[in-house]
Design a protein around this motif. Sequence first.
Motif, mmCIF file in Angstrom:
data_model
loop_
_atom_site.group_PDB
_atom_site.id
_atom_site.type_symbol
_atom_site.label_atom_id
_atom_site.label_comp_id
_atom_site.label_asym_id
_atom_site.label_seq_id
_atom_site.Cartn_x
_atom_site.Cartn_y
_atom_site.Cartn_z
ATOM 1 N N PHE A 75 3.263 -16.114 -13.386
ATOM 2 C CA PHE A 75 2.009 -15.666 -12.795
ATOM 3 C C PHE A 75 1.897 -14.147 -12.833
ATOM 4 O O PHE A 75 2.889 -13.445 -12.677
ATOM 5 N N ILE A 76 0.668 -13.690 -12.993
ATOM 6 C CA ILE A 76 0.329 -12.276 -12.803
ATOM 7 C C ILE A 76 -0.350 -12.182 -11.445
ATOM 8 O O ILE A 76 -1.286 -12.943 -11.166
ATOM 9 N N HIS A 77 0.120 -11.274 -10.608
ATOM 10 C CA HIS A 77 -0.434 -11.184 -9.256
ATOM 11 C C HIS A 77 -0.598 -9.716 -8.846
ATOM 12 O O HIS A 77 0.370 -8.947 -8.890
ATOM 13 N N PRO A 78 -1.796 -9.315 -8.425
ATOM 14 C CA PRO A 78 -1.999 -7.919 -8.027
ATOM 15 C C PRO A 78 -1.196 -7.520 -6.790
ATOM 16 O O PRO A 78 -0.927 -6.333 -6.583
ATOM 17 N N LEU A 79 -0.760 -8.482 -5.971
ATOM 18 C CA LEU A 79 0.042 -8.141 -4.797
ATOM 19 C C LEU A 79 1.487 -7.807 -5.169
ATOM 20 O O LEU A 79 2.278 -7.431 -4.306
ATOM 21 N N ALA A 80 1.818 -7.914 -6.450
ATOM 22 C CA ALA A 80 3.107 -7.456 -6.954
ATOM 23 C C ALA A 80 2.949 -6.115 -7.674
ATOM 24 O O ALA A 80 3.893 -5.605 -8.262
ATOM 25 N N GLY A 81 1.759 -5.549 -7.631
ATOM 26 C CA GLY A 81 1.467 -4.300 -8.331
ATOM 27 C C GLY A 81 2.164 -3.098 -7.719
ATOM 28 O O GLY A 81 2.816 -3.199 -6.680
ATOM 29 N N PRO A 82 2.024 -1.945 -8.368
ATOM 30 C CA PRO A 82 2.664 -0.728 -7.873
ATOM 31 C C PRO A 82 2.211 -0.395 -6.452
ATOM 32 O O PRO A 82 1.077 -0.673 -6.068
ATOM 33 N N ARG A 83 3.126 0.201 -5.695
ATOM 34 C CA ARG A 83 2.827 0.615 -4.322
ATOM 35 C C ARG A 83 3.559 1.916 -4.033
ATOM 36 O O ARG A 83 4.762 2.027 -4.247
ATOM 37 N N ILE A 84 2.816 2.882 -3.517
ATOM 38 C CA ILE A 84 3.412 4.137 -3.087
ATOM 39 C C ILE A 84 4.256 3.863 -1.847
ATOM 40 O O ILE A 84 3.803 3.203 -0.913
ATOM 41 N N PHE A 85 5.482 4.369 -1.859
ATOM 42 C CA PHE A 85 6.357 4.222 -0.696
ATOM 43 C C PHE A 85 7.029 5.555 -0.423
ATOM 44 O O PHE A 85 7.575 6.152 -1.338
ATOM 45 N N GLY A 126 -5.429 -2.393 -6.883
ATOM 46 C CA GLY A 126 -4.226 -3.042 -6.380
ATOM 47 C C GLY A 126 -3.855 -2.587 -4.982
ATOM 48 O O GLY A 126 -4.706 -2.205 -4.182
ATOM 49 N N ILE A 127 -2.554 -2.603 -4.706
ATOM 50 C CA ILE A 127 -2.044 -2.298 -3.364
ATOM 51 C C ILE A 127 -1.429 -0.906 -3.283
ATOM 52 O O ILE A 127 -0.862 -0.527 -2.260
ATOM 53 N N ASN A 128 -1.547 -0.126 -4.320
ATOM 54 C CA ASN A 128 -0.839 1.140 -4.430
ATOM 55 C C ASN A 128 -1.090 2.081 -3.257
ATOM 56 O O ASN A 128 -0.155 2.666 -2.720
ATOM 57 N N THR A 129 -2.315 2.221 -2.846
ATOM 58 C CA THR A 129 -2.634 3.219 -1.821
ATOM 59 C C THR A 129 -3.120 2.608 -0.510
ATOM 60 O O THR A 129 -3.667 3.313 0.334
ATOM 61 N N TYR A 155 11.060 -15.285 -8.486
ATOM 62 C CA TYR A 155 11.411 -13.986 -9.037
ATOM 63 C C TYR A 155 10.152 -13.141 -9.149
ATOM 64 O O TYR A 155 9.127 -13.615 -9.639
ATOM 65 N N ILE A 156 10.234 -11.880 -8.708
ATOM 66 C CA ILE A 156 9.088 -10.979 -8.736
ATOM 67 C C ILE A 156 9.486 -9.728 -9.508
ATOM 68 O O ILE A 156 10.369 -8.985 -9.076
ATOM 69 N N VAL A 157 8.859 -9.508 -10.658
ATOM 70 C CA VAL A 157 9.117 -8.312 -11.457
ATOM 71 C C VAL A 157 8.069 -7.282 -11.068
ATOM 72 O O VAL A 157 6.866 -7.493 -11.263
ATOM 73 N N THR A 158 8.540 -6.179 -10.514
ATOM 74 C CA THR A 158 7.620 -5.232 -9.921
ATOM 75 C C THR A 158 8.193 -3.813 -9.956
ATOM 76 O O THR A 158 8.988 -3.485 -10.833
ATOM 77 N N HIS A 159 7.828 -2.994 -9.001
ATOM 78 C CA HIS A 159 8.090 -1.550 -9.006
ATOM 79 C C HIS A 159 8.929 -1.141 -7.791
ATOM 80 O O HIS A 159 8.938 -1.839 -6.775
ATOM 81 N N ILE A 163 8.895 -3.027 -4.172
ATOM 82 C CA ILE A 163 10.085 -3.739 -3.705
ATOM 83 C C ILE A 163 10.490 -3.236 -2.331
ATOM 84 O O ILE A 163 10.753 -4.022 -1.414
ATOM 85 N N THR A 164 10.508 -1.940 -2.168
ATOM 86 C CA THR A 164 10.945 -1.360 -0.898
ATOM 87 C C THR A 164 9.955 -1.692 0.215
ATOM 88 O O THR A 164 10.364 -1.963 1.349
ATOM 89 N N SER A 165 8.668 -1.741 -0.091
ATOM 90 C CA SER A 165 7.664 -2.131 0.914
ATOM 91 C C SER A 165 7.876 -3.568 1.375
ATOM 92 O O SER A 165 7.855 -3.859 2.578
ATOM 93 N N TYR A 166 8.085 -4.484 0.426
ATOM 94 C CA TYR A 166 8.328 -5.883 0.805
ATOM 95 C C TYR A 166 9.672 -6.038 1.514
ATOM 96 O O TYR A 166 9.785 -6.802 2.472
ATOM 97 N N ARG A 167 10.685 -5.324 1.060
ATOM 98 C CA ARG A 167 11.992 -5.384 1.741
ATOM 99 C C ARG A 167 11.858 -4.965 3.197
ATOM 100 O O ARG A 167 12.417 -5.599 4.092
ATOM 101 N N GLN A 168 11.142 -3.882 3.414
ATOM 102 C CA GLN A 168 10.960 -3.381 4.776
ATOM 103 C C GLN A 168 10.209 -4.396 5.631
ATOM 104 O O GLN A 168 10.573 -4.667 6.772
ATOM 105 N N LYS A 169 9.182 -4.996 5.067
ATOM 106 C CA LYS A 169 8.384 -5.996 5.775
ATOM 107 C C LYS A 169 9.220 -7.232 6.113
ATOM 108 O O LYS A 169 9.217 -7.706 7.247
#
Length: 192
Positions: A75-85, A126-129, A155-159, A163-169
């Motif tokens: 799957f392609i999913h925008p919630l796996a997109g780049p995110r500023i952390f 996306g979710i970047n900002t 498995y989620i291939v991302t940025h 990754i750090t945002s989801y880990r923290q959550k």
Amino acid sequence: MEMIFIRHGQGEHTVNLPDSLHLTNPSLTFKGISQAGKLRTSLPLNAKDMLIVSPTLRTLQTASIWSAGIACQKFIHPLAGPRIFPARSNAATLPCDRLLDLKRLQSDFQNFIFAPDSSSCLWPEGINTLPEDGFDQLAEDFIGFCQSFKSRKVYIVTHDGTITSYRQKISNQKLTREDFLGETEWIQLVVE
């Protein structure tokens, strides 16, 4: 459920910093291609796995190389997109972190499908900002999407920032940029 977050292989945007951050849709480098190929032995996929990928060229290239010949769901999913952390108010998305447009995704990555109910309002930014509170609700939605498949492993291939945002959550721990994963490094989180 196991959520395994994998950072993409080395991208062109990381080779000549800071100028390379202004590349649009950077590809994997030769090193990144090799790193993605090594995932086939270090983190093998099977047909029962679910693979979710950020809608950027380097993540889709990483996932395509890694999953070649494996009939898992992709799957392609925008919630796996780049995110500023960490999240910053008034931040802007750099050209290297813009999502691929829908037409290119459909034509270049036909063996991937768009995640159902992926909000059209997330394209192309996306979710970047997103501010932290907006991300928190969408993160819950994304975790629910992953759980809906009853797959043992997702498995989620991302940025790195994503990754750090989801880990923290998920872990409810305060993380910093020091916690970023390296290229094609991965971390497993268990979600009940």
